[in-house]
Scaffold this motif. Structure first.
Motif, PDB file in Angstrom:
ATOM      1  N   SER A 192      73.470  52.949  17.363  1.00 41.99           N
ATOM      2  CA  SER A 192      74.771  52.630  16.766  1.00 41.99           C
ATOM      3  C   SER A 192      74.863  51.177  16.296  1.00 41.99           C
ATOM      4  O   SER A 192      75.869  50.783  15.715  1.00 41.99           O
ATOM      5  CB  SER A 192      75.884  52.905  17.778  1.00 41.99           C
ATOM      6  OG  SER A 192      75.734  52.045  18.896  1.00 41.99           O
ATOM      7  N   GLY A 193      73.824  50.371  16.598  1.00 43.67           N
ATOM      8  CA  GLY A 193      73.809  48.999  16.113  1.00 43.67           C
ATOM      9  C   GLY A 193      74.537  47.988  16.962  1.00 43.67           C
ATOM     10  O   GLY A 193      74.887  46.904  16.494  1.00 43.67           O
ATOM     11  N   ILE A 194      74.779  48.297  18.241  1.00 44.60           N
ATOM     12  CA  ILE A 194      75.446  47.341  19.121  1.00 44.60           C
ATOM     13  C   ILE A 194      74.535  46.140  19.362  1.00 44.60           C
ATOM     14  O   ILE A 194      73.363  46.286  19.704  1.00 44.60           O
ATOM     15  CB  ILE A 194      75.810  48.005  20.464  1.00 44.60           C
ATOM     16  CG1 ILE A 194      76.944  49.019  20.251  1.00 44.60           C
ATOM     17  CG2 ILE A 194      76.226  46.976  21.511  1.00 44.60           C
ATOM     18  CD1 ILE A 194      77.367  49.720  21.510  1.00 44.60           C
ATOM     19  N   GLY A 195      75.087  44.938  19.197  1.00 44.28           N
ATOM     20  CA  GLY A 195      74.313  43.720  19.383  1.00 44.28           C
ATOM     21  C   GLY A 195      74.326  43.238  20.825  1.00 44.28           C
ATOM     22  O   GLY A 195      75.022  43.791  21.673  1.00 44.28           O
ATOM     23  N   ARG A 196      73.552  42.176  21.092  1.00 39.92           N
ATOM     24  CA  ARG A 196      73.418  41.648  22.450  1.00 39.92           C
ATOM     25  C   ARG A 196      74.767  41.204  23.005  1.00 39.92           C
ATOM     26  O   ARG A 196      75.116  41.495  24.156  1.00 39.92           O
ATOM     27  CB  ARG A 196      72.432  40.483  22.452  1.00 39.92           C
ATOM     28  CG  ARG A 196      72.208  39.863  23.835  1.00 39.92           C
ATOM     29  CD  ARG A 196      71.317  38.636  23.729  1.00 39.92           C
ATOM     30  NE  ARG A 196      69.989  39.014  23.254  1.00 39.92           N
ATOM     31  CZ  ARG A 196      68.990  39.367  24.063  1.00 39.92           C
ATOM     32  NH1 ARG A 196      69.188  39.395  25.369  1.00 39.92           N
ATOM     33  NH2 ARG A 196      67.805  39.685  23.567  1.00 39.92           N
ATOM     34  N   GLU A 197      75.562  40.489  22.186  1.00 43.19           N
ATOM     35  CA  GLU A 197      76.838  39.970  22.674  1.00 43.19           C
ATOM     36  C   GLU A 197      77.804  41.105  22.981  1.00 43.19           C
ATOM     37  O   GLU A 197      78.488  41.104  24.012  1.00 43.19           O
ATOM     38  CB  GLU A 197      77.447  39.028  21.630  1.00 43.19           C
ATOM     39  CG  GLU A 197      78.741  38.374  22.101  1.00 43.19           C
ATOM     40  CD  GLU A 197      79.292  37.389  21.083  1.00 43.19           C
ATOM     41  OE1 GLU A 197      80.463  36.991  21.230  1.00 43.19           O
ATOM     42  OE2 GLU A 197      78.549  37.020  20.142  1.00 43.19           O
ATOM     43  N   GLN A 198      77.852  42.100  22.097  1.00 37.27           N
ATOM     44  CA  GLN A 198      78.716  43.253  22.353  1.00 37.27           C
ATOM     45  C   GLN A 198      78.282  43.994  23.613  1.00 37.27           C
ATOM     46  O   GLN A 198      79.107  44.404  24.429  1.00 37.27           O
ATOM     47  CB  GLN A 198      78.673  44.220  21.162  1.00 37.27           C
ATOM     48  CG  GLN A 198      79.350  43.703  19.902  1.00 37.27           C
ATOM     49  CD  GLN A 198      79.069  44.648  18.745  1.00 37.27           C
ATOM     50  OE1 GLN A 198      77.931  44.751  18.284  1.00 37.27           O
ATOM     51  NE2 GLN A 198      80.101  45.326  18.287  1.00 37.27           N
ATOM     52  N   ALA A 199      76.958  44.141  23.775  1.00 36.17           N
ATOM     53  CA  ALA A 199      76.447  44.849  24.948  1.00 36.17           C
ATOM     54  C   ALA A 199      76.839  44.131  26.229  1.00 36.17           C
ATOM     55  O   ALA A 199      77.205  44.761  27.225  1.00 36.17           O
ATOM     56  CB  ALA A 199      74.930  44.984  24.858  1.00 36.17           C
ATOM     57  N   ALA A 200      76.766  42.805  26.226  1.00 34.02           N
ATOM     58  CA  ALA A 200      77.134  42.033  27.420  1.00 34.02           C
ATOM     59  C   ALA A 200      78.605  42.239  27.762  1.00 34.02           C
ATOM     60  O   ALA A 200      78.976  42.380  28.943  1.00 34.02           O
ATOM     61  CB  ALA A 200      76.846  40.551  27.188  1.00 34.02           C
ATOM     62  N   GLN A 201      79.454  42.285  26.718  1.00 30.61           N
ATOM     63  CA  GLN A 201      80.888  42.502  26.971  1.00 30.61           C
ATOM     64  C   GLN A 201      81.144  43.918  27.493  1.00 30.61           C
ATOM     65  O   GLN A 201      82.010  44.128  28.353  1.00 30.61           O
ATOM     66  CB  GLN A 201      81.676  42.252  25.682  1.00 30.61           C
ATOM     67  CG  GLN A 201      81.681  40.784  25.254  1.00 30.61           C
ATOM     68  CD  GLN A 201      82.371  40.585  23.913  1.00 30.61           C
ATOM     69  OE1 GLN A 201      82.220  41.397  22.999  1.00 30.61           O
ATOM     70  NE2 GLN A 201      83.142  39.525  23.805  1.00 30.61           N
ATOM     71  N   LEU A 202      80.374  44.875  26.993  1.00 30.46           N
ATOM     72  CA  LEU A 202      80.537  46.247  27.477  1.00 30.46           C
ATOM     73  C   LEU A 202      80.091  46.373  28.929  1.00 30.46           C
ATOM     74  O   LEU A 202      80.702  47.097  29.723  1.00 30.46           O
ATOM     75  CB  LEU A 202      79.741  47.215  26.592  1.00 30.46           C
ATOM     76  CG  LEU A 202      80.296  47.417  25.186  1.00 30.46           C
ATOM     77  CD1 LEU A 202      79.313  48.222  24.334  1.00 30.46           C
ATOM     78  CD2 LEU A 202      81.655  48.134  25.241  1.00 30.46           C
ATOM     79  N   VAL A 203      79.015  45.661  29.284  1.00 30.45           N
ATOM     80  CA  VAL A 203      78.573  45.661  30.688  1.00 30.45           C
ATOM     81  C   VAL A 203      79.657  45.061  31.577  1.00 30.45           C
ATOM     82  O   VAL A 203      79.914  45.558  32.677  1.00 30.45           O
ATOM     83  CB  VAL A 203      77.249  44.892  30.841  1.00 30.45           C
ATOM     84  CG1 VAL A 203      76.928  44.655  32.317  1.00 30.45           C
ATOM     85  CG2 VAL A 203      76.115  45.655  30.185  1.00 30.45           C
ATOM     86  N   ASP A 204      80.328  44.017  31.087  1.00 36.63           N
ATOM     87  CA  ASP A 204      81.429  43.419  31.852  1.00 36.63           C
ATOM     88  C   ASP A 204      82.544  44.435  32.067  1.00 36.63           C
ATOM     89  O   ASP A 204      83.132  44.510  33.156  1.00 36.63           O
ATOM     90  CB  ASP A 204      81.983  42.192  31.130  1.00 36.63           C
ATOM     91  CG  ASP A 204      81.011  41.009  31.182  1.00 36.63           C
ATOM     92  OD1 ASP A 204      80.119  41.022  32.050  1.00 36.63           O
ATOM     93  OD2 ASP A 204      81.153  40.095  30.347  1.00 36.63           O
ATOM     94  N   LEU A 205      82.848  45.211  31.014  1.00 35.75           N
ATOM     95  CA  LEU A 205      83.868  46.251  31.147  1.00 35.75           C
ATOM     96  C   LEU A 205      83.459  47.287  32.188  1.00 35.75           C
ATOM     97  O   LEU A 205      84.269  47.739  33.004  1.00 35.75           O
ATOM     98  CB  LEU A 205      84.105  46.933  29.799  1.00 35.75           C
ATOM     99  CG  LEU A 205      85.029  46.239  28.794  1.00 35.75           C
ATOM    100  CD1 LEU A 205      85.129  47.079  27.532  1.00 35.75           C
ATOM    101  CD2 LEU A 205      86.407  46.031  29.402  1.00 35.75           C
ATOM    102  N   GLN A 206      82.174  47.683  32.143  1.00 34.99           N
ATOM    103  CA  GLN A 206      81.691  48.674  33.112  1.00 34.99           C
ATOM    104  C   GLN A 206      81.805  48.141  34.536  1.00 34.99           C
ATOM    105  O   GLN A 206      82.243  48.845  35.450  1.00 34.99           O
ATOM    106  CB  GLN A 206      80.235  49.029  32.810  1.00 34.99           C
ATOM    107  CG  GLN A 206      79.655  50.072  33.768  1.00 34.99           C
ATOM    108  CD  GLN A 206      78.216  49.766  34.157  1.00 34.99           C
ATOM    109  OE1 GLN A 206      77.822  48.600  34.190  1.00 34.99           O
ATOM    110  NE2 GLN A 206      77.450  50.790  34.443  1.00 34.99           N
ATOM    111  N   GLN A 207      81.398  46.879  34.743  1.00 33.81           N
ATOM    112  CA  GLN A 207      81.467  46.288  36.079  1.00 33.81           C
ATOM    113  C   GLN A 207      82.907  46.194  36.557  1.00 33.81           C
ATOM    114  O   GLN A 207      83.198  46.406  37.737  1.00 33.81           O
ATOM    115  CB  GLN A 207      80.809  44.907  36.072  1.00 33.81           C
ATOM    116  CG  GLN A 207      79.324  44.925  35.780  1.00 33.81           C
ATOM    117  CD  GLN A 207      78.568  45.823  36.743  1.00 33.81           C
ATOM    118  OE1 GLN A 207      78.702  45.698  37.953  1.00 33.81           O
ATOM    119  NE2 GLN A 207      77.783  46.744  36.206  1.00 33.81           N
ATOM    120  N   ALA A 208      83.824  45.873  35.641  1.00 35.22           N
ATOM    121  CA  ALA A 208      85.240  45.795  36.005  1.00 35.22           C
ATOM    122  C   ALA A 208      85.751  47.173  36.433  1.00 35.22           C
ATOM    123  O   ALA A 208      86.532  47.298  37.380  1.00 35.22           O
ATOM    124  CB  ALA A 208      86.063  45.260  34.834  1.00 35.22           C
ATOM    125  N   ALA A 209      85.292  48.217  35.730  1.00 28.60           N
ATOM    126  CA  ALA A 209      85.694  49.575  36.091  1.00 28.60           C
ATOM    127  C   ALA A 209      85.178  49.958  37.472  1.00 28.60           C
ATOM    128  O   ALA A 209      85.890  50.545  38.290  1.00 28.60           O
ATOM    129  CB  ALA A 209      85.186  50.572  35.049  1.00 28.60           C
TER     130      ALA A 209
END
Length: 464
Positions: A192-209
């Motif tokens: 889907s073309g997710i970049g490194r910075e976006q991926a890091a923010q998504l990991v933060d969301l997952q950890q928060a969940a």
């Protein structure tokens, strides 16, 4: 101190990785030396990371009866451990200590979760760690046939064991599905073309969940049921597959439409994949907890049976009479579970221990308590009382049921005599109790009964 990739190559968890993948793990791994006897990971604490044992031997211990740590196994290099706890952010169920001088590489928890997601072969090998748990469950189920010899409680105990065993079986199967989703997530992100910075923010969301889910209480979980419909509608609008299935873990973690909007803003076309990834992470943690609770329940039940039958001690044993009464109540728990029967204890805890044939004496308590439960039906009170009476310990089992008919009370200890209906009793239970008390232990047993009060008195001699 850094770890060479070649040192990790000997650990079979990384057997399917290419050099680049192995180098990624080696780059973040932290090298540690442990002296003999040194605690590497403590029981019931979240591990700092996934452990790779490069040299030496580690012993594992679990918390046993009396709060003491008991040996559970030994691991020899090269091997790995702690991956499931790290992936689900759960506590470690064992204590790990160095038996010999050890050389250890620890992949920090956050890094291992990130890299394991990036390398499906590592995830698949971690999944195999669940298999030993299922093997133990199968072994426990095979031992059920032996429980038939324990008489009245066998059927109920088998039912009690089946509940956690079935739950563990189901959880292990679902764990595989969740890990498959986690393993495939990275590929979908890349596509889907997710970049490194976006991926890091998504990991933060997952950890928060995951953090939010860990803090939830049972009351919060009940409230979450009301939010599932709203989440299902929102997931449907995002074109997520099987939205009704994903809504439950998301709602259980307290996530809402605002969380989905943040995901959509960051992930764009990869939003469905990200939501499935987060839901699978939440599901994996929940299933790991369910596996642990099921195993603990089975261990408790099996431990009660072992104590009940004194399987590890032959012949005469020195026992606290209260231990036998309490263990018998655990074994007969299935008969009390769905009733309003109350058990009242009036124990003299200063009584001396008795030298008895432990497993036989527990048959006495089983017969007396089973008769009391049968006499009460769905409601009533059973009182267990102990005291010293001269040179004997006196145990009394009283129920406030309808009582034994006057025409029958003189025959209750006769073989094959029963007041129960056809097919409901053999008439041997109280005869067996009499023989064990009188002939095997030199004691005596009597009964007195009136409506609302039936009491069996058991005298057991104290051997100085």
């Amino acid at each position: 101190m850094s770890v060479a990739a070649d040192e990790l190559r000997a650990v079979d968890l990384f057997a399917d990785l290419d050099d680049a993948g192995l180098a990624a793990f080696a780059e973040v791994a932290e090298l540690r030396d442990a002296a003999p006897g040194e605690i590497v990971f403590e029981y019931s604490e979240a591990p700092a990371g996934m452990l790779c044992l490069l040299e030496g031997t580690i012993v594992t211990s679990i918390l046993g009866d009396g709060g003491r740590m008991q040996p559970a196994g030994r691991q020899e290099a090269p091997t790995w451990s702690g991956a499931i706890s790290v992936l689900t952010e759960g506590d470690l169920g064992v204590r790990m200590a160095a038996e010999t001088a050890c050389r250890i590489a620890i992949v920090p928890a956050a890094d291992f979760r990130r890299l394991a997601l990036a390398h499906p072969s590592v995830h698949r090998r971690v999944m195999l760690q669940v298999q030993p748990v299922m093997s133990r469950i199968t072994a426990w189920e095979q031992n059920r046939e032996r429980l038939a010899s324990l008489g009245t409680m066998a059927a109920g105990l088998a039912h009690e064991l089946n509940n956690p065993a079935s739950a563990a079986r189901r959880a292990a199967a679902e764990m595989g599905e969740a890990l498959d989703v986690l393993s495939s997530a990275l590929g979908r992100f890349v596509e889907s073309g997710i970049g490194r910075e976006q991926a890091a923010q998504l990991v933060d969301l997952q950890q928060a969940a995951l953090t939010a889910c860990k803090a939830r209480t049972q009351l919060d979980a009940l409230d979450a049921a009301d939010a599932e419909d709203e989440l299902t509608d929102a997931l449907t609008a995002l074109d997520v597959r099987e939205p009704w299935r994903l809504a439950e873990p998301l709602a259980g973690a307290g996530l809402d439409g605002a969380f989905l909007e943040r995901v959509q803003t960051l992930a764009g076309p990869a939003t469905p994949a990200v939501i499935e990834w987060v839901a699978a992470s939440l599901t994996a943690r929940s299933l790991a907890t369910e596996l642990r609770d099921s195993a603990e329940r089975m261990s408790t039940l099996v431990g009660a049976v072992k104590t009940y039958a004194y399987m590890d001690r032959g012949g005469e044993v020195e026992v606290d009479v209260h231990e036998g009464l309490e263990t018998t109540l655990v074994v007969l728990g299935h008969k009390l579970k769905h009733t309003a029967i109350e058990v009242v204890r009036d124990y003299d805890r200063t009584l001396p221990k008795l030298t008895v044939l432990g497993s036989e004496l527990n048959q006495v308590w089983t017969n007396l308590l089973d008769n009391a439960i049968g006499a009460l039906g769905e409601t009533g009170t059973i009182t267990l009382r102990t005291r010293r009476d001269g040179p004997c310990v006196l145990v009394e089992v009283t129920d406030d049921g309808p009582g034994i008919p006057a025409t029958a009370i003189d025959h209750v200890f006769d073989p094959f005599f029963t007041t129960k209906g056809v097919g409901e009793g053999t008439g041997l239970g109280l005869d067996t109790a009499r023989r064990i008390v009188v002939e095997r232990h030199g004691g005596s047993i009597t009964v007195d009964s009136s409506p609302g009060a039936t009491t069996f008195h058991v005298w057991l001699p104290i051997k100085e």
